[in-house]
Design a protein around this motif. Structure first.
Motif, PDB file in Angstrom:
ATOM      1  N   LYS A 167      -1.982  -8.518 -14.500  1.00  0.00           N
ATOM      2  CA  LYS A 167      -1.241  -8.229 -13.270  1.00  0.00           C
ATOM      3  C   LYS A 167      -2.181  -7.790 -12.146  1.00  0.00           C
ATOM      4  O   LYS A 167      -2.129  -8.328 -11.034  1.00  0.00           O
ATOM      5  CB  LYS A 167      -0.198  -7.145 -13.549  1.00  0.00           C
ATOM      6  N   ILE A 168      -3.045  -6.846 -12.449  1.00  0.00           N
ATOM      7  CA  ILE A 168      -3.976  -6.356 -11.427  1.00  0.00           C
ATOM      8  C   ILE A 168      -5.004  -7.424 -11.079  1.00  0.00           C
ATOM      9  O   ILE A 168      -5.333  -7.635  -9.904  1.00  0.00           O
ATOM     10  CB  ILE A 168      -4.679  -5.077 -11.928  1.00  0.00           C
ATOM     11  N   SER A 177      -4.702 -10.711 -11.278  1.00  0.00           N
ATOM     12  CA  SER A 177      -4.089 -11.799 -10.510  1.00  0.00           C
ATOM     13  C   SER A 177      -3.875 -11.401  -9.058  1.00  0.00           C
ATOM     14  O   SER A 177      -4.156 -12.179  -8.139  1.00  0.00           O
ATOM     15  CB  SER A 177      -2.750 -12.200 -11.145  1.00  0.00           C
ATOM     16  N   ALA A 178      -3.373 -10.185  -8.845  1.00  0.00           N
ATOM     17  CA  ALA A 178      -3.160  -9.711  -7.471  1.00  0.00           C
ATOM     18  C   ALA A 178      -4.480  -9.629  -6.713  1.00  0.00           C
ATOM     19  O   ALA A 178      -4.568 -10.024  -5.543  1.00  0.00           O
ATOM     20  CB  ALA A 178      -2.468  -8.349  -7.493  1.00  0.00           C
ATOM     21  N   VAL A 196      -5.710 -13.220  -5.830  1.00  0.00           N
ATOM     22  CA  VAL A 196      -4.945 -13.823  -4.727  1.00  0.00           C
ATOM     23  C   VAL A 196      -5.404 -13.251  -3.382  1.00  0.00           C
ATOM     24  O   VAL A 196      -5.639 -14.000  -2.419  1.00  0.00           O
ATOM     25  CB  VAL A 196      -3.434 -13.578  -4.923  1.00  0.00           C
ATOM     26  N   LEU A 197      -5.557 -11.941  -3.311  1.00  0.00           N
ATOM     27  CA  LEU A 197      -6.029 -11.328  -2.061  1.00  0.00           C
ATOM     28  C   LEU A 197      -7.466 -11.751  -1.750  1.00  0.00           C
ATOM     29  O   LEU A 197      -7.818 -11.962  -0.589  1.00  0.00           O
ATOM     30  CB  LEU A 197      -5.948  -9.803  -2.172  1.00  0.00           C
ATOM     31  N   GLN A 212      -3.769   1.714  -9.659  1.00  0.00           N
ATOM     32  CA  GLN A 212      -3.526   0.273  -9.645  1.00  0.00           C
ATOM     33  C   GLN A 212      -3.859  -0.338  -8.283  1.00  0.00           C
ATOM     34  O   GLN A 212      -4.504  -1.389  -8.209  1.00  0.00           O
ATOM     35  CB  GLN A 212      -2.073  -0.026 -10.016  1.00  0.00           C
ATOM     36  N   ILE A 229      -6.742  -3.204  -7.400  1.00  0.00           N
ATOM     37  CA  ILE A 229      -6.464  -4.445  -6.665  1.00  0.00           C
ATOM     38  C   ILE A 229      -7.332  -4.530  -5.410  1.00  0.00           C
ATOM     39  O   ILE A 229      -7.926  -5.570  -5.115  1.00  0.00           O
ATOM     40  CB  ILE A 229      -4.970  -4.523  -6.298  1.00  0.00           C
ATOM     41  N   ALA A 260     -10.221  -7.261  -4.664  1.00  0.00           N
ATOM     42  CA  ALA A 260     -10.092  -8.113  -3.480  1.00  0.00           C
ATOM     43  C   ALA A 260     -11.311  -7.982  -2.580  1.00  0.00           C
ATOM     44  O   ALA A 260     -11.803  -8.971  -2.025  1.00  0.00           O
ATOM     45  CB  ALA A 260      -8.825  -7.754  -2.711  1.00  0.00           C
TER      46      ALA A 260
END
Length: 219
Positions: A22-23, A25-26, A29-30, A86, A90, A94
């Motif tokens: 989850k972390i 993937s986020a 994407v960023l 979290q 992220i 990023a």
């Protein structure tokens, strides 16, 4: 190998793996969004923004993710910017990934021959149409290997999130080793779950790269 221990704590690793995905993937994407923006700024040589992007890329690529996480998690609250673990993970992913993605996209954009742009302009295309229909399809196919390598790299870098008390895979393994001294079993599960996360990404990247080559975009 204590299989009873492995099956007992398998659900704990599953929960940690979901958090890692989850972390990760986020953050990826960023990182893609940041990378595209920086690559576009450098490609079009926008005066002030180009310098800012260059400084960001050098700063990000030449400092470890762990240092960046500590700065975000422990440093920013000193000036009133508070984040949970979290969000910190992220943001750190990023920030690091954006610079690597920017270089991957920029290399793809600059690899497209200038005559392609000149031909598109001669056909009456504007800048947006030239980028969308002529430059981007070729640049993306060129960037795919570096892009997929960066995705895998960033997902592996989630292993340092344990330093800010995130219950990811590495934190779970270290915690179980400290509690029960089951080093072999804990590391075995750690390796298995990282393979389950990263191997499909690698295979998907290989398939995409082959398809782009067969479509006539790659070399």
């Amino acid at each position: 190998m204590n299989w009873e221990f492995i099956f007992t704590y398998l659900p704990l690793y599953q929960k940690a793996a979901w958090l890692t995905v989850k972390i990760g993937s986020a953050g990826v994407v960023l990182a893609i969004v940041i990378g595209l923006l920086c690559a576009a700024v450098q490609y079009y040589k926008i005066p002030i923004l180009k310098r800012i992007a260059a400084v960001y890329i050098e700063l990000s690529r030449n400092t470890p993710l762990l240092v960046q996480l500590f700065f975000i998690y422990y440093g920013l609250p000193k000036i009133g910017i508070k984040t949970d673990a979290q969000m910190c993970g992220i943001a750190g992913l990023a920030f690091l990934g954006g610079s690597y993605m920017a270089e991957a996209f920029r290399s793809g954009l600059e690899a497209v021959e200038p005559i392609q742009t000149e031909s598109a302009v001669s056909l009456g295309m504007n800048r947006y149409q030239t980028m969308r229909y002529v430059i981007l399809p070729q640049a993306i196919s060129i960037s795919v290997p570096a892009f997929m390598a960066n995705v895998i790299f960033l997902l592996k870098e989630t292993s340092v999130f344990s330093a800010i008390s995130l219950m990811d895979l590495m934190f779970t393994a270290k915690d179980l080793i400290g509690l029960y001294y089951k080093t072999t079993e804990s590391l075995f599960l750690l390796v298995v779950f990282y393979l389950l996360i990263l191997l499909p990404v690698s295979l998907i990247g290989s398939v995409i790269e082959r398809r782009l080559r067969y479509a006539g975009f790659g070399s």
